[in-house]
Design a protein around this motif. Structure first.
Motif, PDB file in Angstrom:
ATOM      1  N   LYS A  16      17.483   2.948  -1.761  1.00 42.35           N
ATOM      2  CA  LYS A  16      16.147   1.821  -1.352  1.00 42.35           C
ATOM      3  C   LYS A  16      15.361   0.918  -2.104  1.00 42.35           C
ATOM      4  CE  LYS A  16      14.195   6.598  -2.498  1.00 42.35           C
ATOM      5  NZ  LYS A  16      12.535   7.158  -2.901  1.00 42.35           N
ATOM      6  N   ILE A  17      15.542   0.246  -0.759  1.00 43.21           N
ATOM      7  CA  ILE A  17      14.537  -1.131  -1.492  1.00 43.21           C
ATOM      8  C   ILE A  17      13.735  -1.933  -0.872  1.00 43.21           C
ATOM      9  CG2 ILE A  17      17.160  -2.220  -1.528  1.00 43.21           C
ATOM     10  CD1 ILE A  17      16.475  -3.718   1.259  1.00 43.21           C
ATOM     11  N   ASP A  18      12.674  -2.603  -1.682  1.00 40.41           N
ATOM     12  CA  ASP A  18      11.667  -3.161  -1.158  1.00 40.41           C
ATOM     13  C   ASP A  18      10.925  -3.961  -1.449  1.00 40.41           C
ATOM     14  OD1 ASP A  18      10.618  -3.329  -3.466  1.00 40.41           O
ATOM     15  OD2 ASP A  18       9.737  -1.047  -3.820  1.00 40.41           O
ATOM     16  N   VAL A  19       9.698  -5.014  -1.534  1.00 39.04           N
ATOM     17  CA  VAL A  19       9.639  -6.327  -1.278  1.00 39.04           C
ATOM     18  C   VAL A  19      10.329  -7.107  -2.920  1.00 39.04           C
ATOM     19  CG1 VAL A  19       8.189  -6.832   0.053  1.00 39.04           C
ATOM     20  CG2 VAL A  19       7.349  -5.507  -1.890  1.00 39.04           C
ATOM     21  N   VAL A  20      10.401  -5.981  -3.755  1.00 44.53           N
ATOM     22  CA  VAL A  20      10.777  -6.564  -4.937  1.00 44.53           C
ATOM     23  C   VAL A  20      12.025  -7.062  -5.271  1.00 44.53           C
ATOM     24  CG1 VAL A  20      11.213  -5.596  -7.929  1.00 44.53           C
ATOM     25  CG2 VAL A  20       8.639  -4.909  -6.514  1.00 44.53           C
ATOM     26  N   MET A  56       3.618   0.718  -5.437  1.00 43.87           N
ATOM     27  CA  MET A  56       1.574   0.609  -5.468  1.00 43.87           C
ATOM     28  C   MET A  56       1.791  -0.694  -6.137  1.00 43.87           C
ATOM     29  SD  MET A  56      -0.562   2.516  -6.350  1.00 43.87           S
ATOM     30  CE  MET A  56      -0.365   4.118  -6.379  1.00 43.87           C
ATOM     31  N   PHE A  57       1.419  -1.981  -5.090  1.00 48.52           N
ATOM     32  CA  PHE A  57       0.799  -2.804  -4.603  1.00 48.52           C
ATOM     33  C   PHE A  57      -0.694  -3.113  -4.389  1.00 48.52           C
ATOM     34  CE2 PHE A  57       5.389  -2.997  -3.463  1.00 48.52           C
ATOM     35  CZ  PHE A  57       5.822  -3.520  -4.808  1.00 48.52           C
ATOM     36  N   THR A  58      -1.584  -4.287  -4.809  1.00 48.10           N
ATOM     37  CA  THR A  58      -2.554  -4.055  -4.363  1.00 48.10           C
ATOM     38  C   THR A  58      -3.231  -3.312  -3.562  1.00 48.10           C
ATOM     39  OG1 THR A  58      -2.521  -6.442  -5.289  1.00 48.10           O
ATOM     40  CG2 THR A  58      -4.643  -5.656  -4.131  1.00 48.10           C
ATOM     41  N   ALA A  59      -2.585  -3.876  -1.990  1.00 50.86           N
ATOM     42  CA  ALA A  59      -3.406  -2.951  -1.170  1.00 50.86           C
ATOM     43  C   ALA A  59      -2.922  -1.448  -0.758  1.00 50.86           C
ATOM     44  CB  ALA A  59      -3.016  -3.170   0.285  1.00 50.86           C
ATOM     45  N   ASN A  60      -2.194  -0.895  -1.334  1.00 48.23           N
ATOM     46  CA  ASN A  60      -1.847   0.713  -1.626  1.00 48.23           C
ATOM     47  C   ASN A  60      -2.778   1.049  -3.159  1.00 48.23           C
ATOM     48  OD1 ASN A  60      -0.066   1.115   0.480  1.00 48.23           O
ATOM     49  ND2 ASN A  60       1.945   0.547  -0.133  1.00 48.23           N
ATOM     50  N   SER A  61      -2.953   0.286  -4.397  1.00 51.42           N
ATOM     51  CA  SER A  61      -3.427   0.971  -5.355  1.00 51.42           C
ATOM     52  C   SER A  61      -4.766   1.053  -4.704  1.00 51.42           C
ATOM     53  CB  SER A  61      -3.843  -0.719  -6.156  1.00 51.42           C
ATOM     54  OG  SER A  61      -2.509  -0.655  -6.318  1.00 51.42           O
ATOM     55  N   ASN A 161      -0.709   8.491 -18.443  1.00 45.16           N
ATOM     56  CA  ASN A 161      -0.457   7.359 -17.673  1.00 45.16           C
ATOM     57  C   ASN A 161       1.570   8.565 -16.584  1.00 45.16           C
ATOM     58  OD1 ASN A 161       2.780   5.228 -16.299  1.00 45.16           O
ATOM     59  ND2 ASN A 161       0.598   5.926 -15.235  1.00 45.16           N
ATOM     60  N   ILE A 162       0.913   9.492 -15.574  1.00 47.26           N
ATOM     61  CA  ILE A 162       2.009  10.365 -14.675  1.00 47.26           C
ATOM     62  C   ILE A 162       2.859   9.916 -14.090  1.00 47.26           C
ATOM     63  CG2 ILE A 162       0.509  11.865 -16.577  1.00 47.26           C
ATOM     64  CD1 ILE A 162      -0.961  12.691 -13.500  1.00 47.26           C
ATOM     65  N   CYS A 163       2.293   8.779 -13.488  1.00 47.66           N
ATOM     66  CA  CYS A 163       3.291   8.092 -11.634  1.00 47.66           C
ATOM     67  C   CYS A 163       4.257   7.214 -12.789  1.00 47.66           C
ATOM     68  CB  CYS A 163       2.420   8.466 -11.180  1.00 47.66           C
ATOM     69  SG  CYS A 163       1.830   9.878 -10.015  1.00 47.66           S
ATOM     70  N   ARG A 164       4.900   6.291 -11.741  1.00 49.78           N
ATOM     71  CA  ARG A 164       5.762   5.184 -11.428  1.00 49.78           C
ATOM     72  C   ARG A 164       6.365   5.586 -11.193  1.00 49.78           C
ATOM     73  NH1 ARG A 164       6.950   3.483 -17.935  1.00 49.78           N
ATOM     74  NH2 ARG A 164       4.701   3.936 -18.504  1.00 49.78           N
ATOM     75  N   ILE A 165       5.048   4.233  -9.923  1.00 50.29           N
ATOM     76  CA  ILE A 165       5.608   3.991  -8.374  1.00 50.29           C
ATOM     77  C   ILE A 165       6.185   2.463  -8.587  1.00 50.29           C
ATOM     78  CG2 ILE A 165       4.826   4.114  -6.494  1.00 50.29           C
ATOM     79  CD1 ILE A 165       2.956   6.388  -6.707  1.00 50.29           C
ATOM     80  N   SER A 166       6.941   2.465  -7.567  1.00 46.24           N
ATOM     81  CA  SER A 166       7.450   1.009  -6.929  1.00 46.24           C
ATOM     82  C   SER A 166       6.347   0.279  -7.210  1.00 46.24           C
ATOM     83  CB  SER A 166       8.529   0.225  -6.269  1.00 46.24           C
ATOM     84  OG  SER A 166       8.891  -1.113  -6.392  1.00 46.24           O
ATOM     85  N   THR A 172      10.871   5.198  -6.606  1.00 48.09           N
ATOM     86  CA  THR A 172      10.001   6.147  -5.888  1.00 48.09           C
ATOM     87  C   THR A 172       8.560   5.605  -5.707  1.00 48.09           C
ATOM     88  OG1 THR A 172      10.099   7.311  -7.775  1.00 48.09           O
ATOM     89  CG2 THR A 172       8.261   7.472  -6.897  1.00 48.09           C
ATOM     90  N   HIS A 173       8.621   5.531  -3.857  1.00 46.96           N
ATOM     91  CA  HIS A 173       6.892   4.737  -3.238  1.00 46.96           C
ATOM     92  C   HIS A 173       6.545   5.354  -3.030  1.00 46.96           C
ATOM     93  CE1 HIS A 173      11.364   2.418  -3.208  1.00 46.96           C
ATOM     94  NE2 HIS A 173      10.737   1.134  -3.107  1.00 46.96           N
ATOM     95  N   ILE A 174       5.422   4.692  -2.335  1.00 46.46           N
ATOM     96  CA  ILE A 174       4.129   5.488  -1.563  1.00 46.46           C
ATOM     97  C   ILE A 174       4.251   6.801  -0.890  1.00 46.46           C
ATOM     98  CG2 ILE A 174       2.100   5.117  -0.352  1.00 46.46           C
ATOM     99  CD1 ILE A 174       1.822   3.746  -3.175  1.00 46.46           C
ATOM    100  N   VAL A 175       5.391   6.541  -0.488  1.00 45.31           N
ATOM    101  CA  VAL A 175       5.960   8.281   0.643  1.00 45.31           C
ATOM    102  C   VAL A 175       5.878   9.317   0.097  1.00 45.31           C
ATOM    103  CG1 VAL A 175       8.456   7.747   0.798  1.00 45.31           C
ATOM    104  CG2 VAL A 175       7.235   8.725   2.478  1.00 45.31           C
TER     105      VAL A 175
END
Length: 254
Positions: A16-20, A56-61, A161-166, A172-175
């Motif tokens: 899995k990859i994303d903008v990071v 978990m960037f600004t928009a999804n946050s 802190n209980i979640c670690r998302i990209s 781990t992503h929003i989905v």
């Protein structure tokens, strides 16, 4: 509030990859470690659908914050943009608007100090974008409620802190948060543990406690129980010192 939803993560060579990933790929390219052709392949795979960035960037946050503040229907924070459930949220939001008018439930009934305290608590549980410390005080200010870095620091020191998302986790992503039960499951776990005030009103016409009564964590690797938290403090923290006498924000979860 109806958000657009997150895009799905891309896949490249089975990972899995994303903008990071893009930042790392450009760095490797500049160092001559990968070819221009490989960069092109990554670019094609990185953002495979419409929607806001997969992590978990600004928009999804802020989409997640809208849900815990009570401004969005359940699922608004995590349902991916390409899922038909996003259309259902939009349709039902229109229906709820009419119900809110009939019940005379107004933004001032929802956006209380307790609601913002809840939002900061979930912010810390998820390790959201540091930009939440700009947007939440701005929204609160419209309601005549003052939020400061001090509030974020105080909540952080009592909320695990209980979640670690990209961008903290490559896998781990929003989905994945959505499939693990979404924000409703995070809120429910927070209410049961005493970190969240369940009496706050929402646009559902019901309280957070009523709205989340059937919510469950479906993947404890994505949404950890508090006794197995990544850290006893929140994903963001506020520090003071000679370099920042008025305070500075640090994404300690990253």
């Amino acid at each position: 509030m109806v958000c657009a939803g997150a895009m799905l993560p891309g896949r490249h060579n089975g990972k899995k990859i994303d903008v990071v990933t893009g930042g790392a790929v450009i760095s490797k390219s500049l160092l001559g470690e990968i070819s221009d052709e490989e960069v092109d392949e990554y670019e094609r795979d990185m953002c495979p659908t419409c929607g806001s960035c997969a992590g978990m960037f600004t928009a999804n946050s802020m989409a997640c914050m809208s849900e815990v503040l009570g401004l969005g229907l359940p699922g608004n924070g995590t349902v991916p943009a390409v899922y038909s459930e996003r259309t259902h949220i939009a349709r039902h939001s229109g229906m709820k608007i009419m119900e809110l008018v009939r019940k005379n439930i107004r933004p001032s009934d929802i956006l209380t100090k307790a609601a913002f305290d809840n939002a900061i608590a979930v912010d810390m549980m998820l390790g959201c974008s540091t930009n939440t410390a700009l947007h939440l005080p701005a929204i609160a200010g419209e309601m005549g409620i003052e939020l400061s870095l001090k509030d974020f620091g105080e909540v952080s020191r009592r909320t695990p802190n209980i979640c670690r998302i990209s961008p903290y986790s490559a896998d781990t992503h929003i989905v994945d948060l959505y499939e693990a039960g979404g924000i409703q499951a995070v809120i429910r776990q927070g209410i049961d543990a005493g970190y969240i005030d369940g009496s706050c009103m929402t646009v559902t016409g019901r309280t957070l406690d009523e709205t989340t009564k059937n919510a469950k964590v479906l993947n404890s690797e994505v949404i950890r129980p508090f006794e197995q938290a990544y850290s006893p403090n929140g994903g963001l923290d506020v520090m003071y010192g000679s370099l920042a006498p008025d305070g500075c924000l640090c994404k300690v979860a990253g």
